[in-house]
Design a protein around this motif. Structure first.
Motif, PDB file in Angstrom:
ATOM      1  N   LEU A   9       5.369  75.071 -43.913  1.00  0.00           N
ATOM      2  CA  LEU A   9       4.072  74.881 -43.268  1.00  0.00           C
ATOM      3  C   LEU A   9       3.721  76.154 -42.516  1.00  0.00           C
ATOM      4  N   GLY A  10       2.656  76.818 -42.948  1.00  0.00           N
ATOM      5  CA  GLY A  10       2.248  78.061 -42.321  1.00  0.00           C
ATOM      6  C   GLY A  10       2.425  79.225 -43.279  1.00  0.00           C
ATOM      7  N   THR A  11       1.561  80.215 -43.149  1.00  0.00           N
ATOM      8  CA  THR A  11       1.606  81.357 -44.071  1.00  0.00           C
ATOM      9  C   THR A  11       1.578  82.694 -43.325  1.00  0.00           C
ATOM     10  N   GLY A  12       2.084  82.723 -42.096  1.00  0.00           N
ATOM     11  CA  GLY A  12       2.142  83.956 -41.331  1.00  0.00           C
ATOM     12  C   GLY A  12       3.330  84.815 -41.719  1.00  0.00           C
ATOM     13  N   ILE A  83       8.788  74.798 -40.378  1.00  0.00           N
ATOM     14  CA  ILE A  83       7.515  74.761 -39.667  1.00  0.00           C
ATOM     15  C   ILE A  83       7.271  76.106 -38.999  1.00  0.00           C
ATOM     16  N   ALA A  84       6.250  76.817 -39.492  1.00  0.00           N
ATOM     17  CA  ALA A  84       5.928  78.147 -38.990  1.00  0.00           C
ATOM     18  C   ALA A  84       4.456  78.226 -38.604  1.00  0.00           C
ATOM     19  N   THR A  85       3.921  77.116 -38.139  1.00  0.00           N
ATOM     20  CA  THR A  85       2.549  77.068 -37.640  1.00  0.00           C
ATOM     21  C   THR A  85       2.504  77.665 -36.233  1.00  0.00           C
ATOM     22  N   PRO A  86       1.313  77.803 -35.621  1.00  0.00           N
ATOM     23  CA  PRO A  86       1.282  78.266 -34.225  1.00  0.00           C
ATOM     24  C   PRO A  86       2.111  77.372 -33.307  1.00  0.00           C
ATOM     25  N   HIS A  87       2.608  77.944 -32.216  1.00  0.00           N
ATOM     26  CA  HIS A  87       3.498  77.234 -31.289  1.00  0.00           C
ATOM     27  C   HIS A  87       2.955  75.861 -30.887  1.00  0.00           C
ATOM     28  N   THR A  88       1.653  75.794 -30.655  1.00  0.00           N
ATOM     29  CA  THR A  88       1.059  74.574 -30.107  1.00  0.00           C
ATOM     30  C   THR A  88       1.099  73.390 -31.066  1.00  0.00           C
ATOM     31  N   SER A  89       1.358  73.626 -32.349  1.00  0.00           N
ATOM     32  CA  SER A  89       1.408  72.513 -33.305  1.00  0.00           C
ATOM     33  C   SER A  89       2.810  72.257 -33.852  1.00  0.00           C
ATOM     34  N   HIS A  90       3.819  72.971 -33.357  1.00  0.00           N
ATOM     35  CA  HIS A  90       5.188  72.748 -33.837  1.00  0.00           C
ATOM     36  C   HIS A  90       5.609  71.297 -33.669  1.00  0.00           C
ATOM     37  N   ALA A  91       5.390  70.757 -32.480  1.00  0.00           N
ATOM     38  CA  ALA A  91       5.863  69.401 -32.202  1.00  0.00           C
ATOM     39  C   ALA A  91       5.182  68.383 -33.101  1.00  0.00           C
ATOM     40  N   GLN A  92       3.876  68.506 -33.265  1.00  0.00           N
ATOM     41  CA  GLN A  92       3.130  67.563 -34.101  1.00  0.00           C
ATOM     42  C   GLN A  92       3.708  67.486 -35.499  1.00  0.00           C
ATOM     43  N   TRP A  93       3.915  68.640 -36.111  1.00  0.00           N
ATOM     44  CA  TRP A  93       4.348  68.631 -37.507  1.00  0.00           C
ATOM     45  C   TRP A  93       5.840  68.374 -37.655  1.00  0.00           C
ATOM     46  N   ALA A  94       6.624  68.707 -36.651  1.00  0.00           N
ATOM     47  CA  ALA A  94       8.047  68.356 -36.697  1.00  0.00           C
ATOM     48  C   ALA A  94       8.224  66.849 -36.642  1.00  0.00           C
ATOM     49  N   VAL A  95       7.474  66.176 -35.760  1.00  0.00           N
ATOM     50  CA  VAL A  95       7.554  64.719 -35.678  1.00  0.00           C
ATOM     51  C   VAL A  95       7.091  64.086 -36.989  1.00  0.00           C
ATOM     52  N   LYS A 108      10.874  79.124 -33.631  1.00  0.00           N
ATOM     53  CA  LYS A 108      10.910  79.222 -32.175  1.00  0.00           C
ATOM     54  C   LYS A 108       9.506  79.510 -31.647  1.00  0.00           C
ATOM     55  N   PRO A 109       9.157  79.022 -30.478  1.00  0.00           N
ATOM     56  CA  PRO A 109       9.874  77.985 -29.725  1.00  0.00           C
ATOM     57  C   PRO A 109       9.714  76.631 -30.408  1.00  0.00           C
ATOM     58  N   ALA A 181      -4.552  79.238 -25.850  1.00  0.00           N
ATOM     59  CA  ALA A 181      -4.693  78.069 -26.705  1.00  0.00           C
ATOM     60  C   ALA A 181      -3.655  78.036 -27.817  1.00  0.00           C
ATOM     61  N   LEU A 182      -3.092  79.208 -28.164  1.00  0.00           N
ATOM     62  CA  LEU A 182      -2.080  79.272 -29.214  1.00  0.00           C
ATOM     63  C   LEU A 182      -0.665  79.404 -28.668  1.00  0.00           C
ATOM     64  N   GLY A 183      -0.511  79.242 -27.361  1.00  0.00           N
ATOM     65  CA  GLY A 183       0.822  79.315 -26.770  1.00  0.00           C
ATOM     66  C   GLY A 183       1.358  80.723 -26.667  1.00  0.00           C
ATOM     67  N   GLY A 184       0.481  81.674 -26.342  1.00  0.00           N
ATOM     68  CA  GLY A 184       0.880  83.069 -26.304  1.00  0.00           C
ATOM     69  C   GLY A 184       1.679  83.440 -25.067  1.00  0.00           C
TER      70      GLY A 184
END
Length: 677
Positions: A9-12, A83-95, A108-109, A181-184
């Motif tokens: 998940l994620g293309t960075g 899961i390599a989405t922005p920090h703020t969505s890690h928890a959502q997609w991990a769950v 990380k994180p 907003a992106l957990g910077g």
């Protein structure tokens, strides 16, 4: 396709690095790439297929593109998700990945804070899937060699640690590094590495996998977007190791680790990427007093992220649900230290301080889990059944923590929340009220309010306190109300008449006393019966397998004696027991020779209580549960209707309490525990 099949998940950039490693590895295959658009996912795959490394290009021929994260999670060909989405969505997609039955490796994180990370870990445990935070440096041969050198005492006992990770990036308010907003910011982007290293080294000093600091002092320079641009912290561990850690996204730092011991030191010039992303060799400098510096070369045959992918695949193949090198407890401890650093520096993200619309971690509607273990019990006068365990709202001071704890309690089948006007100066009631409003579940929960605590144990204090509590809770009524204390000098009629007035106004349903004597409870009910009024039908006193010898706090009372217990049984009064597990008396924190907790000693240390404790341990061995579970089962197994107030500070503590519903004690076992055999 063979090996562990991955979805990403994620293309960075970090997703690309991991995808190349999986494609090259012998342990895994790339099944699907997920992005927010099909075009982005397809371009990502095309870039991999054009890779100059033949092993990578050939490992992507069957990889599918997906412009929908949920579609990737629904794909049966995907066994594990990175899961390599922005920090703020890690928890959502991990769950969501765990709920879909996928093994989880999250970049990380792990999340923005400890609370969300708990939710991720519990979701993985509930689904029985593998979960790991992607700290790739922890798996590198260089790091493993460093741990070995410390454990064998090459520099004696560790005294101090210096660790830094920072760089200077051009300022861009919209970029991942600087966007609030992106957990910077530096702490959550790269500052977590030095914290992780410090905890690893402090633990290795004692032959443990990691160690959590007992104190964290942090500072940060917050820039115009409200994130830390450079920051530093001091960590102190209970083995007297002290660590200085620093990070930055707007300053060049050494990016090194120095470990100072009693007889020498260790220096890592490249601690975070070790021998490099595509392997090679690295070195650890060992300096000992009076001797030449020794350079210890460490070979790394595989790519760094290939080692990570292989490690996950190996763990999954062995049936493990967490990594022995980066276990869940390590991830949770690191997040807790990062929370402390940010808190001391006065730094919170916008996503942690919303004033309305607080979401669940999964971003789904809150619902009870299938097979939730909670038992429900009826109380006359309360509109709905009440959960046998009651969530104590006296330790949640931030919305992330409160929301995760409350959500999980409801998912486990709980619906009753205990609060008081006194708790936290009102902060707990405000958080609970906001959470209930955001979830839209006021009619599904049972609210306990308490007021009239000493020194305001007066009838004239009850109404204004209750009205303020209801305002904080964003509701017009309490389902259960307790007078938090009693003043025997107040005529009983004043208490009973006032509470009936509030009931008739619809501000409460049933009521009773908390820390009230049996004589005053009986007096209240006698007056109510003689005057056609509602009496005290609930009680909240201490009740536990361990008898309270002395009050834990001034003015509190127990109801464990035979006379009180008989009256409760005969009257059918519902008991809401506080300190039902005797403040840890049935854990390793207590024992005849353990005298660290003077409050625990004063309240519960006695010969008969230690015999009850011994029997609880014996019975716990026979039933295969923790002694605390036996103590809780004793409370819920009484003949009067009982409810146990619990105050878990973590989801793991709540999970332990829920084990009580796997145990049923016979009347004979209850009598034996209570020394009545």
């Amino acid at each position: 396709m063979s090996g562990l099949s991955w979805g990403i998940l994620g293309t960075g950039a970090i997703a690309h690095a991991f995808a190349r490693a999986v494609a090259k590895s012998d342990s895994g295959t790339l099944a699907r790439i997920g992005s927010r658009t099909p075009e982005s996912a397809a371009a990502f795959i095309a870039k991999l297929q054009a890779d100059e490394v033949a092993a990578v290009a050939s490992g992507t021929s069957d990889t599918k593109a997906s412009g929908d994260y949920d579609a990737l999670l629904a794909d049966p060909a995907v066994e594990a998700v990175y899961i390599a989405t922005p920090h703020t969505s890690h928890a959502q997609w991990a769950v969501r990945a765990a709920e879909a039955g996928k093994h989880v490796l999250v970049e990380k994180p792990a999340a923005l804070n400890h609370a969300d990370t708990m939710a991720m870990a519990e979701a993985a445990r509930a689904a029985k899937v593998f979960f790991m935070e992607a700290f790739m440096y922890r798996l590198a041969p260089q790091t493993r060699k460093l741990v070995e050198l410390i454990e064998v005492g090459e520099i004696g006992s560790v005294r101090m640690i210096e660790a830094s990770f920072g760089f200077h990036a051009p300022f861009n308010a919209e970029s991942r590094l600087f966007s609030n907003a992106l957990g910077g910011g530096g702490i959550m982007d790269v500052g977590l590495y030095p914290v992780s290293m410090a905890r690893l080294v402090a633990g290795a000093n004692d032959g443990r996998g990691f160690l959590d600091p007992v104190s964290v002092q942090g500072k940060a320079r917050l820039g115009r977007t409200g994130v830390d641009e450079w920051a530093a912290a001091l960590l102190h561990f209970d083995n007297d190791v002290i660590a200085q850690v620093s990070t930055a996204v707007s300053a060049w730092l050494p990016n090194t680790v120095n470990i100072f011991g009693e007889t020498g030191s260790l220096h890592l010039a490249g601690p975070w990427h070790a021998a490099g992303v595509e392997g090679g060799s690295s070195a650890i400098e060992l300096r000992r007093f009076g001797k030449d510096t020794q350079t210890i070369d460490v070979a790394q045959d595989k790519w760094l992220y290939e080692i990570e992918a292989d490690h996950v695949a190996d763990c999954v193949a062995r049936g493990l649900t967490e990594s022995p090198l980066v276990p869940m407890a390590d991830t949770l401890g690191n997040m807790q230290a990062l929370d402390a650093w940010r808190a001391d520096a006065g730094f919170a993200y916008q996503a942690e301080s919303r004033h309305q619309g607080w979401p669940t971690v999964s971003r789904r509607a809150l619902a009870q889990r299938p097979g939730a273990p909670m038992q429900m019990r009826a109380i006359e006068g309360v509109a709905r059944p009440v959960s046998a365990l009651v969530m104590g709202c006296d330790n949640q001071t931030t919305m992330p923590h409160a929301a995760v704890q409350f959500d999980d309690f409801v998912m486990q089948g709980g619906n009753c929340f205990d609060t008081a006007h006194l708790y936290g100066g009102g902060i707990m009631e405000k958080l609970l009220g906001r959470w209930i409003e955001d979830r839209g579940i006021r009619d599904d929960v049972v609210l306990i309010c308490k007021g009239a605590h000493t020194p305001d144990c007066r009838p004239d204090a009850v109404r204004p306190q209750l009205e303020e509590s209801l305002d904080r809770l964003r509701t017009d009524r309490a389902d259960i109300y307790f007078l938090h204390r009693d003043d025997p000098q107040v005529p009983i009629a004043e208490w009973v008449d006032l509470l009936n007035e509030l009931k008739d106004e619809g501000k409460l349903s049933v009521f009773g006393g908390s820390n009230w004597s049996m004589a005053r409870m009986q007096e209240a009910n006698a007056y109510a019966a003689a005057n056609g009024k509602q009496g005290f039908t609930v009680l909240s006193n201490n009740f536990s397998l361990a008898r309270m010898n002395n009050p834990i706090w001034p003015g509190v009372m127990s109801c464990s004696d035979d006379a009180y217990r008989t009256w409760l049984e005969e009257s059918g009064t519902a008991l809401f027991s506080w300190s039902s597990q005797a403040r840890g008396f049935f854990t390793e924190r207590a024992g005849p020779d353990i005298k660290a907790d003077t409050d625990l000693m004063n309240a519960f240390y006695s010969d008969d209580n230690f015999e009850r404790r011994r029997r609880a341990y014996e019975l716990s061995d026979r039933k295969g549960v923790h002694p605390m579970t036996i103590a809780l089962a004793y409370v819920l197994g009484q003949k009067m209707p009982t409810f146990a107030l619990v105050g878990p500070r973590t989801l793991a503590e709540l999970r332990t309490s829920l084990d009580v519903f796997q145990v049923e004690l016979s009347d004979q076992e209850i009598a034996w525990l209570d020394l009545r055999d």
